[in-house]
Design a protein around this motif. Structure first.
Motif, PDB file in Angstrom:
ATOM      1  N   MET A   1       0.842  -1.217   0.000  1.00 38.60           N
ATOM      2  CA  MET A   1       0.000   0.000   0.000  1.00 38.60           C
ATOM      3  C   MET A   1       0.872   1.261   0.000  1.00 38.60           C
ATOM      4  O   MET A   1       1.954   1.274   0.591  1.00 38.60           O
ATOM      5  CB  MET A   1      -0.873   0.008   1.261  1.00 38.60           C
ATOM      6  CG  MET A   1      -1.982  -1.034   1.197  1.00 38.60           C
ATOM      7  SD  MET A   1      -3.101  -0.694  -0.159  1.00 38.60           S
ATOM      8  CE  MET A   1      -3.512  -2.311  -0.673  1.00 38.60           C
TER       9      MET A   1
ATOM     10  N   GLN B   1      -5.148  -1.206   4.508  1.00 35.58           N
ATOM     11  CA  GLN B   1      -6.075  -1.749   3.511  1.00 35.58           C
ATOM     12  C   GLN B   1      -6.138  -0.965   2.206  1.00 35.58           C
ATOM     13  O   GLN B   1      -6.568  -1.498   1.189  1.00 35.58           O
ATOM     14  CB  GLN B   1      -7.479  -1.770   4.108  1.00 35.58           C
ATOM     15  CG  GLN B   1      -7.464  -2.267   5.521  1.00 35.58           C
ATOM     16  CD  GLN B   1      -8.618  -3.180   5.816  1.00 35.58           C
ATOM     17  OE1 GLN B   1      -9.496  -3.352   5.002  1.00 35.58           O
ATOM     18  NE2 GLN B   1      -8.606  -3.785   6.988  1.00 35.58           N
ATOM     19  N   GLN B   2      -5.811   0.339   2.267  1.00 37.57           N
ATOM     20  CA  GLN B   2      -5.986   1.159   1.070  1.00 37.57           C
ATOM     21  C   GLN B   2      -4.841   2.163   0.915  1.00 37.57           C
ATOM     22  O   GLN B   2      -4.183   2.491   1.897  1.00 37.57           O
ATOM     23  CB  GLN B   2      -7.299   1.950   1.188  1.00 37.57           C
ATOM     24  CG  GLN B   2      -8.507   1.048   1.276  1.00 37.57           C
ATOM     25  CD  GLN B   2      -9.728   1.782   1.761  1.00 37.57           C
ATOM     26  OE1 GLN B   2     -10.428   2.418   1.002  1.00 37.57           O
ATOM     27  NE2 GLN B   2      -9.980   1.711   3.056  1.00 37.57           N
TER      28      GLN B   2
END
Ligand code: DC
Length: 224
Positions: free
Chosen positions: A1, A120-121
């Motif tokens: 990420m 997660q992002q």
């Protein structure tokens, strides 16, 4: 990420510039100040003094915070199902946020949530301690500054546009007090990370600041 950390004092233009950058790169924008504001708002609305460490700590377990984004990529914050995104923008909540942000237990809870989102992002995250503490491995770290007078002028305009009644002097005093509060706290104070690029936006138009930021970030992210 991938993560871009944008830190700096109140009113330096972090949220406007971070949103711009997030849109350019299609990353999500995370405004961590809104999380501290939500805790400050919760304390005030439960009759707890935001400076009362024990009182705020007692409230913490019941604070269930959710960060979502609307269709336009605008962050919404809700606490226990109540959307507080607009309610947290008053000068009273600003000061409460600064007070609760000194409490280590509050920081630990929110930092955990911030790190979870970044796992997660791809994110552009703005705050005070993102590059130094929350995401020390960020791909790019920016430290945004501007003179207190210019920051107060910008914040004053923003509040006027939102219909909040205040004066320039009140906003300036508030900014000076919050700068002191945020830089002098013991745990994860506001300070430039050694490897952050400092961008002083005093005297720059929004377009100029956006261009300067984009140039720095694109150079750093160039190979990624
Ligand atoms: O960015 P803001 O003005 O919305 O932040 C509100 C308060 O929250 C600010 O006084 C300092 C605190 N804060 C913090 O301590 N750490 C962060 N990462 C973000 C905000």
């Amino acid at each position: 990420m991938i993560s871009v950390a944008i830190d700096g004092p109140s009113g330096a233009g972090k949220s406007t510039l971070a949103k711009y950058l997030a849109e350019k790169y299609r990353f999500i924008y995370i405004d961590t100040g809104a999380m501290y504001r939500a805790v400050g708002w919760w304390a005030l609305s439960h009759g707890t003094d935001p400076k009362d460490e024990e009182g705020v700590k007692r409230l913490l377990p019941e604070i269930e915070m959710n960060i979502t984004h609307d269709g336009a990529g605008v962050q919404r914050v809700s606490v226990c199902g109540t959307d507080v995104s607009e309610k947290i923008r008053t000068p009273e909540v600003s000061m409460a946020a600064s007070d609760v942000s000194k409490i280590p237990a509050v920081r630990l809870k929110l930092v955990e949530l911030q790190r979870e989102i970044a796992r997660q992002q791809n994110v552009v995250m703005d705050g005070r301690d993102i590059g130094t503490y929350v995401l020390p491995e960020s791909n790019v770290k920016i430290f945004l500054t501007a003179s207190p007078q210019e920051r107060a002028q910008r914040r004053y305009q923003e509040l006027l546009e939102k219909g909040v009644s205040t004066t320039y002097d009140e906003v300036l005093q508030d900014i000076i007090k919050r700068d002191k509060n945020d830089s002098s706290r013991a745990f994860a104070p506001l300070k430039k990370a050694e490897d952050a690029v400092e961008l002083d936006t005093t005297g720059l138009s929004l377009q100029q600041a956006c261009a300067a930021l984009l140039e720095t970030v694109s150079q750093k992210l160039g190979g990624e």
